[in-house]
Motif scaffolding. Sequence first.
Motif, short mmCIF file in Angstrom:
data_model
loop_
_atom_site.label_atom_id
_atom_site.label_comp_id
_atom_site.label_asym_id
_atom_site.label_seq_id
_atom_site.Cartn_x
_atom_site.Cartn_y
_atom_site.Cartn_z
N GLN A 224 -5.88 -11.93 0.33
CA GLN A 224 -6.59 -12.25 -0.60
C GLN A 224 -6.47 -11.32 -1.71
N ILE A 225 -6.19 -11.88 -2.80
CA ILE A 225 -5.58 -10.91 -3.90
C ILE A 225 -6.88 -9.73 -4.26
N ASP A 226 -8.04 -10.33 -4.34
CA ASP A 226 -9.27 -9.40 -4.63
C ASP A 226 -9.46 -8.40 -3.53
N HIS A 227 -9.37 -8.80 -2.42
CA HIS A 227 -9.39 -7.70 -1.30
C HIS A 227 -8.17 -6.80 -1.26
N MET A 228 -7.00 -7.19 -1.64
CA MET A 228 -6.08 -6.37 -2.01
C MET A 228 -5.87 -5.35 -2.72
N THR A 229 -6.59 -5.86 -3.87
CA THR A 229 -7.05 -4.75 -5.15
C THR A 229 -7.87 -3.69 -4.59
N ALA A 230 -8.82 -3.79 -3.93
CA ALA A 230 -9.98 -3.10 -3.28
C ALA A 230 -9.02 -2.07 -2.37
N ARG A 231 -8.26 -2.75 -1.43
CA ARG A 231 -7.64 -1.67 -0.53
C ARG A 231 -6.68 -0.94 -1.17
N LEU A 232 -6.28 -1.39 -2.20
CA LEU A 232 -5.09 -0.66 -2.76
C LEU A 232 -5.69 0.61 -3.43
N VAL A 233 -6.91 0.33 -4.06
CA VAL A 233 -7.52 1.61 -4.50
C VAL A 233 -7.97 2.43 -3.67
N ARG A 234 -8.60 1.84 -2.41
CA ARG A 234 -9.09 2.84 -1.39
C ARG A 234 -8.26 3.46 -0.62
N GLU A 235 -6.97 2.82 -0.23
CA GLU A 235 -6.04 3.35 0.79
C GLU A 235 -4.71 2.74 0.40
N PRO A 236 -4.16 3.32 -0.59
CA PRO A 236 -2.80 2.73 -1.06
C PRO A 236 -1.71 2.94 -0.03
N GLY A 237 -1.85 4.12 0.79
CA GLY A 237 -0.77 4.61 1.62
C GLY A 237 -0.79 3.52 2.96
N ARG A 238 -1.39 2.63 3.05
CA ARG A 238 -1.37 1.63 4.09
C ARG A 238 -0.32 0.42 3.55
N PHE A 239 0.03 0.40 2.37
CA PHE A 239 0.91 -0.68 1.94
C PHE A 239 2.24 -0.46 1.68
N ASP A 240 3.06 -1.09 2.09
CA ASP A 240 4.61 -0.85 2.12
C ASP A 240 5.20 -1.69 0.92
N VAL A 241 5.28 -3.09 0.90
CA VAL A 241 6.26 -3.74 0.01
C VAL A 241 5.08 -4.95 -0.24
N LEU A 242 4.75 -5.06 -1.70
CA LEU A 242 3.84 -6.20 -2.08
C LEU A 242 4.58 -7.19 -2.63
#
Length: 356
Positions: A224-242
């Motif tokens: 969910q985009i709201d959850h994704m936004t929070a995760r991005l701010v907290r742990e951006p290193g877990r993401f690869d391609v959005l």
Amino acid sequence: MGGRHRVTLIPGDGIGPEVSAAARVVIDAAVSGIEWIERTAGALALSEHGDLLPEETLEAIRESRVAIKGPITTPVGSGFRSINVALRQELDLFAAVRPARSLPGVPTRHGAVDLVVIRENTEDLYRGVEFAAGSPEAEALRDELRRLAGFEIRADAGVTVKPISVAGTRRIVRFAFEYVKANRRRTITVGHKASIMPTSDGLFLRTAREHTGDRGEVDFEDMQIDHMTARLVREPGRFDVLLLPNLYGDILSDLCAGLVGGLGLIPGANIGWEYAVFEPVHGSAPDIAGRGVANPIAMILSGAMMLRHLGELDGAAAVERAVDTVLEAGAVRTPDLGGSSSTMDVAEKIAAALPR
Ligand code: NAD
């Protein structure tokens, strides 16, 4: 190094001509044999050709197939919502690609960010389907919605329509999977609000899931985009391609720029099946234009993306390494990064850091 490539160059306005000249110094030093076809768009084009986006500029891009552009100020009251939006629609540049990676010597809250935003560029709330509050069209739309499905919209409401199609989604999903494979990435995370908007975001998600049938080695997940936004701010290193629909992609790519040090550093590309236009994420920065202090790195890294697209893989990697070298050394920086060097000082230092 390199063969012959024709590239259309649109310097743009504001800081555009300054960062374009700087990028050209670096690209020409990295790869020989680029033939630059310079064309205008924006205020300069309006004064020279009576058109903000002249046909000869579009023709040059169609002919060279690849272009790099500086930012363009959209004159208020021009009739265009944005020249950039018009360019994307004219050339059907349906995919925006914006990599955000931690750069050496640029202090930020999180280290080790290395992600790429792939944004659908043509649909969603940015399609331009607008009904002004109180207009006869909005009134007719209200009547129709009431008649069709019993929806009651307030009489003083303005309405923006959010179309997301299967065909429009399929091509961005296919593009994202191809991008991941070609660039040795691992995981696609789709952002959406399918629970609230099942017919638009839900369609985007379902269409993306269908494609995962032939995904090969690529991992796929959704959030969910709201959850994704929070995760991005907290742990951006877990993401690869959005992989994101238009509006979320616009917002989150600026958030990702913020994560790694600001607008002066983030390159971008607008890509379709036929044409590609590379440009920094930032705008024309009228507050610093004409002073020779704009950070050219976003434009230079856009040039590196362009070189990779042209098949100049060694040249692209060399430019990226040279940017890292200069940032890490820290002596030559523009004021946005706390230094006092000029745009051209930075470009010349980066060019000098390229392998001979
Ligand atoms: P902006 O990106 O131009 O500026 C925002 C802030 O970031 C300013 O303080 C600016 O000085 C700073 N900044 C931006 N790029 C920088 C760089 N390379 N080096 C150092 N500092 C930099 O955004 P804005 O002020 O909202 O927009 C200005 C104009 O640019 C508007 O007319 C807008 O329509 C246009 N614009 C064009 C594009 C494009 O051509 N792709 C994109 C965004 C905005």
